[in-house]
Every structure is written in C-alpha cells, then in structure tokens.
Write a protein that holds these residues in place. Structure first.
Motif, PDB file in Angstrom:
ATOM      1  N   GLY A 284       0.775  -1.244   0.000  1.00 16.32           N
ATOM      2  CA  GLY A 284       0.000   0.000   0.000  1.00 16.32           C
ATOM      3  C   GLY A 284       0.798   1.280   0.000  1.00 16.32           C
ATOM      4  N   LYS A 285       2.117   1.185   0.167  1.00 17.27           N
ATOM      5  CA  LYS A 285       2.854   2.465   0.132  1.00 17.27           C
ATOM      6  C   LYS A 285       4.260   2.334  -0.479  1.00 17.27           C
ATOM      7  CE  LYS A 285       4.002   2.161   5.066  1.00 17.27           C
ATOM      8  NZ  LYS A 285       3.401   0.870   5.357  1.00 17.27           N
ATOM      9  N   LEU A 286       4.743   3.488  -0.933  1.00 23.05           N
ATOM     10  CA  LEU A 286       6.117   3.552  -1.425  1.00 23.05           C
ATOM     11  C   LEU A 286       7.051   3.507  -0.232  1.00 23.05           C
ATOM     12  CD1 LEU A 286       6.006   6.460  -4.063  1.00 23.05           C
ATOM     13  CD2 LEU A 286       6.336   4.010  -4.508  1.00 23.05           C
ATOM     14  N   VAL A 287       8.096   2.687  -0.336  1.00 22.68           N
ATOM     15  CA  VAL A 287       9.068   2.635   0.762  1.00 22.68           C
ATOM     16  C   VAL A 287      10.471   2.707   0.164  1.00 22.68           C
ATOM     17  CG1 VAL A 287       7.665   1.322   2.423  1.00 22.68           C
ATOM     18  CG2 VAL A 287       9.018   0.089   0.722  1.00 22.68           C
ATOM     19  N   PRO A 288      11.413   3.296   0.889  1.00 17.52           N
ATOM     20  CA  PRO A 288      12.795   3.272   0.401  1.00 17.52           C
ATOM     21  C   PRO A 288      13.241   1.824   0.208  1.00 17.52           C
ATOM     22  CG  PRO A 288      12.577   4.714   2.314  1.00 17.52           C
ATOM     23  CD  PRO A 288      11.271   3.995   2.175  1.00 17.52           C
ATOM     24  N   TRP A 289      14.095   1.594  -0.770  1.00 19.07           N
ATOM     25  CA  TRP A 289      14.531   0.243  -1.152  1.00 19.07           C
ATOM     26  C   TRP A 289      14.931  -0.602   0.065  1.00 19.07           C
ATOM     27  CZ3 TRP A 289      14.355  -2.807  -5.268  1.00 19.07           C
ATOM     28  CH2 TRP A 289      15.217  -3.898  -5.322  1.00 19.07           C
ATOM     29  N   LYS A 290      15.725  -0.011   0.968  1.00 23.44           N
ATOM     30  CA  LYS A 290      16.262  -0.804   2.089  1.00 23.44           C
ATOM     31  C   LYS A 290      15.177  -1.211   3.082  1.00 23.44           C
ATOM     32  CE  LYS A 290      17.830   3.122   4.925  1.00 23.44           C
ATOM     33  NZ  LYS A 290      16.500   3.333   5.429  1.00 23.44           N
ATOM     34  N   ASP A 291      14.040  -0.537   3.054  1.00 22.54           N
ATOM     35  CA  ASP A 291      12.958  -0.878   3.996  1.00 22.54           C
ATOM     36  C   ASP A 291      11.932  -1.843   3.388  1.00 22.54           C
ATOM     37  OD1 ASP A 291      14.146   0.853   5.758  1.00 22.54           O
ATOM     38  OD2 ASP A 291      12.938   2.567   5.100  1.00 22.54           O
ATOM     39  N   ALA A 292      12.160  -2.276   2.155  1.00 25.17           N
ATOM     40  CA  ALA A 292      11.188  -3.162   1.490  1.00 25.17           C
ATOM     41  C   ALA A 292      11.483  -4.607   1.883  1.00 25.17           C
ATOM     42  CB  ALA A 292      11.262  -2.977  -0.020  1.00 25.17           C
ATOM     43  N   THR A 293      11.138  -4.972   3.110  1.00 23.68           N
ATOM     44  CA  THR A 293      11.479  -6.302   3.637  1.00 23.68           C
ATOM     45  C   THR A 293      10.219  -7.016   4.115  1.00 23.68           C
ATOM     46  OG1 THR A 293      11.834  -5.342   5.813  1.00 23.68           O
ATOM     47  CG2 THR A 293      13.773  -5.567   4.413  1.00 23.68           C
ATOM     48  N   MET A 294      10.304  -8.341   4.220  1.00 18.17           N
ATOM     49  CA  MET A 294       9.189  -9.091   4.798  1.00 18.17           C
ATOM     50  C   MET A 294       9.743 -10.216   5.675  1.00 18.17           C
ATOM     51  SD  MET A 294       7.547 -11.390   1.761  1.00 18.17           S
ATOM     52  CE  MET A 294       7.037  -9.914   0.894  1.00 18.17           C
TER      53      MET A 294
END
Ligand SMILES: Cc1ncc(COP(=O)(O)O)c(C=O)c1O
Length: 319
Positions: free
Chosen positions: A12-22
């Motif tokens: 649901g939102k844009l996130v900086p590359w380094k925060d795109a984790t699961m």
C-alpha cells in the motif's frame, strides 16, 4: 538490469529500497507462494513519455493466476495501476523499465489454508532494464533435459515464483553447457517454451508457435507478435504442437517475452538456424515490436499507458 532502485512499493505504500522487507516466516519466502507479472515500460524520446505496455492485460493475467492459486488480490485494478505509476515516477526512470507487481501469501499454516485464512499482500519492484546486445546477433540455444512443469502438477499458465525453480534448473544447465536460454519440452515431448519466454519459428513461410495448451505461459508478447505478424506482415500464423527435430530444420526461430523482447535464436543444439544470423521475419517483427511499444505506431496506442502523463520525469522527481 540494476538490482536495486530508490523505492519499492509494499503493501500500500512507497518505501525506500532498504525498507522493502518481509518476515522470513512468510509463505512467499518459504515456498515461493506468489503470483507476479513481469512488465515493461518504454521511453519515447519524441513524446518525452514512458509507456507501460499492455498493462491491463498483465493485470488480467495476474488475476487469472491468482484465481487458479485461490489467492484474493487485496487491491483493485485501478489501485494497482496507480501503484505502478507512483513507483516508476518516484524512481524517475527515463529509459526502459522492467517492473514486477507481486501478490504474495504472508504467514500461514502448513500450506492448506483457504484464501481467507492467510494474509495476502502485494509488492512492486521496478528496475532499469535496457535491451541486451544479443537482440542483434541472436543466442545459442539447446534443448533442455528438464521438462516444463505441466498443467497437472504446477500449471505453467500461473506465473508463480515457485514455478521458476523449474526454469532455473533448465537455464543453469544450459549455461553450464555453454548455451544461452534453452528450449524446454513439455511432458508430451513437444516444444513448450524457454525458461522465461515463449518460442516461435518460421517454417515454409509461416510463423509457427506452440499452442497455449502446450504448458506455456499465456504470453502477452506472443499474443502481440501473432497480431502484428497477421495484421502488419500478412503472415500466416499457426499455433500447433512443434516437434524437437523441427527446431533443427526451421528457417528462423526466436524467443519472445516482456523481458526477452524479440530475441533471435542463432542455433539450437549446435544446428545453425537459417544461416546462423537473425532472419528477415524475425528482424521485421522485432522492428515492429519496438515501434509499437515505444509509441511510434499509431494503430497500437491503445496498448500503452503513459506513466508521466504531462508531468516530466524531473518534475515528478521534485514532488
Ligand atoms: C516462462 C515464461 N514464458 C513466457 C513468458 C513471456 O510472457 P510475456 O510475453 O507475457 O512476458 C515469460 C515472461 O514473463 C515467462 O517467464
């Protein structure tokens, strides 16, 4: 292809590359349980615009795959389109872009959960991806010893991450043996497709390609080229089973896909295709394809979705 970008889109939102984790316990991570699309957007210098190619058709296929996997996509088509546009704009791309909307299963129990018993999320990645030089020269291919995954086990028409273990086995084997992308046969021993693309050949003046029942992905590029071949080149196109040995005696052959584009095949199992250089039908289709995707062909504008739509890449970056 650059393997990172400034942003990703996650749940649901844009996130900086380094925060795109699961989390490592998601079904997506553990078992590759996702469906995804591989799409491209092309830059038009003339229009100063980036065009997503056949985006609506990709989302239709994403929904088809999700339906087979019994996944419920938690976003509308309009929300997915806006998310893709927001991401590409945020990354300020002004060249060829490869982007991947991915619908994934989060934490689950033992794989037998029903759709409403597991959270289903979505993320989108977008990378800069220029065409590869082999588009001009062609690639050396081979027939893989690995079979394409079949409809009764892991349907190839579902573009799921898990299916790509099959593709990877085939591609790695081919690379270790000194080849580029291989041709995969299906369980019936007929030609299916490449590990990440469909295959077409020219025989006796006709364009021939395996049918969508041959354990292939229902490729949007394949569909595009069939239409262009018929409408613009007046070619007869035949969708039928193809034998392995036909590959060795065809006049031209090429892989096609959003990622692969129109990739000529120079040889298969060391049999030169034609004279070993891209043939005339392949080159004409390749030219047409690039005209269409980059907005230079008036008749096929309906396949394009503008990303910047008036806002320039620089202005968008300043937002
Ligand atoms: C296994 C496979 N087949 C075919 C294709 C071509 O499909 P499309 O033209 O929709 O990109 C792809 C590419 O995504 C693929 O991964």
């Amino acid at each position: 292809m650059s393997k990172s970008s400034d942003f990703a889109w996650l749940d649901g939102k844009l996130v900086p590359w380094k925060d795109a984790t699961m989390h490592i316990s998601t079904e997506c991570v553990l078992r590759g349980e996702n469906v995804f699309e591989g799409e491209r957007a092309y830059w038009s210098e003339q229009d100063q615009e980036l065009y997503m190619f056949r985006h609506a058709d990709h989302i239709r296929r994403l929904r088809q795959g999700a339906r087979i996997m019994r996944m419920t996509i938690p976003y509308s088509d309009a929300e997915i389109e806006t998310a893709c546009i927001d991401l590409i704009r945020a990354c300020r791309y002004r060249g060829s872009v490869h982007f991947r909307p991915v619908v994934y299963f989060a934490e689950g129990e033992l794989t037998h959960y029903l759709p409403d018993e597991i959270r289903t999320g979505m993320f989108i990645l977008a990378f800069s991806k220029p065409s590869i030089p082999a588009l001009k020269t062609g690639v050396k291919s081979c027939v893989s010893t690995w079979q394409r995954n079949g409809d009764l086990s892991a349907p190839s028409r579902v573009k799921s991450g898990a299916n790509y273990h099959n593709s990877r086995l085939a591609y790695i084997e081919a690379r270790l043996n000194g080849f580029g992308p291989p041709v995969m046969l299906n369980n019936a021993g007929k030609v299916a497709e490449g590990p990440g693309s469909c295959i077409m050949m020219v025989r006796h003046g006709r364009l021939v390609t395996p049918p969508i029942t041959a354990d292939i992905l229902e490729s949007i590029t394949r569909d595009t080229l069939i239409e262009l071949a018929r409408e613009e080149l007046g070619l007869e196109v035949v969708e039928r089973d193809v034998n392995r040995s036909e590959l060795y005696v065809c006049d031209e052959a090429f892989f096609c896909g959003s990622g692969a584009e129109v990739l000529p095949i120079a040889s298969i199992d060391h049999y030169d295709i034609g004279d070993g250089t891209p043939g005339s039908v392949t080159r004409r289709l390749q030219d047409l394809y690039f005209e269409v995707v980059s907005g230079r062909h008036a008749k096929y504008q309906h396949w394009l979705t503008p990303v910047y739509a008036g806002a320039t890449a620089q202005a968008s970056a300043a937002e």
